[in-house]
Design an enzyme around this catalytic site. Sequence first.
Site, PDB file in Angstrom:
ATOM      1  N   SER A 286      38.521  40.529  42.170  1.00 16.59           N
ATOM      2  CA  SER A 286      39.045  40.191  43.490  1.00 16.59           C
ATOM      3  C   SER A 286      37.962  40.210  44.565  1.00 16.59           C
ATOM      4  CB  SER A 286      40.148  41.194  43.851  1.00 16.59           C
ATOM      5  OG  SER A 286      40.412  41.192  45.231  1.00 16.59           O
ATOM      6  N   GLY A 287      37.878  39.122  45.317  1.00 17.16           N
ATOM      7  CA  GLY A 287      36.938  39.076  46.428  1.00 17.16           C
ATOM      8  C   GLY A 287      37.284  40.093  47.498  1.00 17.16           C
ATOM      9  N   LEU A 288      38.572  40.251  47.770  1.00 22.84           N
ATOM     10  CA  LEU A 288      39.010  41.257  48.740  1.00 22.84           C
ATOM     11  C   LEU A 288      38.593  42.650  48.294  1.00 22.84           C
ATOM     12  CD1 LEU A 288      40.665  42.423  51.106  1.00 22.84           C
ATOM     13  CD2 LEU A 288      42.697  42.229  49.650  1.00 22.84           C
TER      14      LEU A 288
ATOM     15  N   ASP B 114      36.599  40.668  54.145  1.00 19.92           N
ATOM     16  CA  ASP B 114      36.763  39.572  53.191  1.00 19.92           C
ATOM     17  C   ASP B 114      36.520  38.243  53.888  1.00 19.92           C
ATOM     18  OD1 ASP B 114      37.364  38.244  50.846  1.00 19.92           O
ATOM     19  OD2 ASP B 114      39.532  38.323  51.145  1.00 19.92           O
TER      20      ASP B 114
ATOM     21  N   ASP C 181      37.346  35.659  41.653  1.00 20.40           N
ATOM     22  CA  ASP C 181      37.838  35.122  42.918  1.00 20.40           C
ATOM     23  C   ASP C 181      36.617  34.639  43.693  1.00 20.40           C
ATOM     24  OD1 ASP C 181      38.930  34.624  45.393  1.00 20.40           O
ATOM     25  OD2 ASP C 181      39.470  36.697  45.814  1.00 20.40           O
TER      26      ASP C 181
ATOM     27  N   ASP D 216      36.172  32.628  46.208  1.00 24.60           N
ATOM     28  CA  ASP D 216      36.338  32.147  47.583  1.00 24.60           C
ATOM     29  C   ASP D 216      36.251  30.619  47.611  1.00 24.60           C
ATOM     30  OD1 ASP D 216      36.683  34.769  48.333  1.00 24.60           O
ATOM     31  OD2 ASP D 216      34.615  35.045  48.964  1.00 24.60           O
TER      32      ASP D 216
ATOM     33  N   GLU E  65      38.990  28.212  46.371  1.00 28.58           N
ATOM     34  CA  GLU E  65      40.087  27.842  47.252  1.00 28.58           C
ATOM     35  C   GLU E  65      39.673  26.742  48.215  1.00 28.58           C
ATOM     36  OE1 GLU E  65      40.294  31.231  50.569  1.00 28.58           O
ATOM     37  OE2 GLU E  65      40.010  32.054  48.559  1.00 28.58           O
TER      38      GLU E  65
ATOM     39  N   LYS F 189      34.981  31.956  54.463  1.00 31.21           N
ATOM     40  CA  LYS F 189      36.438  32.042  54.370  1.00 31.21           C
ATOM     41  C   LYS F 189      36.969  33.247  55.142  1.00 31.21           C
ATOM     42  CE  LYS F 189      38.560  34.546  51.877  1.00 31.21           C
ATOM     43  NZ  LYS F 189      38.775  34.753  50.426  1.00 31.21           N
TER      44      LYS F 189
ATOM     45  N   ASN G  79      40.491  35.879  54.739  1.00 34.98           N
ATOM     46  CA  ASN G  79      41.571  36.203  53.818  1.00 34.98           C
ATOM     47  C   ASN G  79      42.839  35.459  54.203  1.00 34.98           C
ATOM     48  OD1 ASN G  79      44.017  38.016  52.930  1.00 34.98           O
ATOM     49  ND2 ASN G  79      42.297  38.613  51.641  1.00 34.98           N
ATOM     50  N   SER G  80      43.542  34.968  53.199  1.00 31.86           N
ATOM     51  CA  SER G  80      44.702  34.106  53.418  1.00 31.86           C
ATOM     52  C   SER G  80      45.825  34.775  54.189  1.00 31.86           C
ATOM     53  CB  SER G  80      45.236  33.619  52.066  1.00 31.86           C
ATOM     54  OG  SER G  80      44.270  32.866  51.396  1.00 31.86           O
TER      55      SER G  80
ATOM     56  N   ARG H 143      42.426  26.619  43.727  1.00 32.95           N
ATOM     57  CA  ARG H 143      43.461  27.343  44.484  1.00 32.95           C
ATOM     58  C   ARG H 143      43.898  26.509  45.688  1.00 32.95           C
ATOM     59  NH1 ARG H 143      42.624  33.547  46.574  1.00 32.95           N
ATOM     60  NH2 ARG H 143      43.591  33.336  48.632  1.00 32.95           N
TER      61      ARG H 143
ATOM     62  N   HIS I  40      49.457  29.294  46.090  1.00 34.83           N
ATOM     63  CA  HIS I  40      49.527  30.553  46.830  1.00 34.83           C
ATOM     64  C   HIS I  40      50.623  30.492  47.887  1.00 34.83           C
ATOM     65  CE1 HIS I  40      48.008  34.440  47.404  1.00 34.83           C
ATOM     66  NE2 HIS I  40      47.068  34.218  48.291  1.00 34.83           N
TER      67      HIS I  40
END
Length: 293
Positions: free
Chosen positions: A42-44, A54, A81, A83, A110, A116, A118-119, A155, A186
Amino acid sequence: MRKTEKLRQMIASPGLEFLMEAHSGLSAKIVEEAGFKGIWASGLSISAAMGVRDNNEASWTQVLEVLEFMSDATSLPILLDGDTGYGNFNNARRLVKKLEQRRIAGVCIEDKLFPKTNSFINGAAQPLADIEEFCGKIKAMKDTQADDSFTVVARVEALITGWGLKEALRRAEAYRQAGADAVLIHSKRSDASEIEAFMKEWGGRLPVVIVPTKFYSTPTARFRELGISLVIWANHNLRASLQAMKAVSGQIFREESLAGVEGSLPTVEEVFRLQGNDELQEAERKYLPSKKG
């Protein structure tokens, strides 16, 4: 079997498969011992473990260094992940080369802009990547990979950013035609209605990956009914470690003693076990000169 082949089999499997988040060599070992068949890097979580946001504040080479320790620590396939691919097509294809060198099984990118965000942070205000540009990035990555089984997951962020189902389907189809091996759709809704609508229209054109962080109360059986290929449990080891460290640090600070916490913690010997100290002792007996006198 190569790690790339293991991940490809999971994605192509007719049954539902799962990836568990890890963000270090130690957490990767724990995921493997728990019984999971694959890991989500996970990037986060990796950035949070570094103490940064992130937002691509950790450089891609710093992420690679963490991945190398994770890959060495486990026999499981790792899906990164990635990004946005850390830049344009050129950055993304160089990323693929470096991931393959470290035996990383695949990468998910993504369709947003670098750097980026975080979503789940003000997602509606985040611009999406140009479709043609993102398709070119996918093509460059697939053309670069040396291992045919290396996986590129595209993504789709259209639902997160408020563009709706029609745009999500349009982008997913474009990414499929560009050569993506799977699409990750997502959603930030607390229910799976957007995922259900997407799956109904998608019609199994390509394997679908989901991250049910927000719609966690949806029964897993429903994901099977929908024909989802892969579920990612995306950040829960990182969050669990935060809870544990806060509790222990706070208690030790208040009590100015270890007596109150020692009995509830894994032993230091357990840390040694996870680090593989037994193997080192065996190797020392094999390779070091025997002690005399």
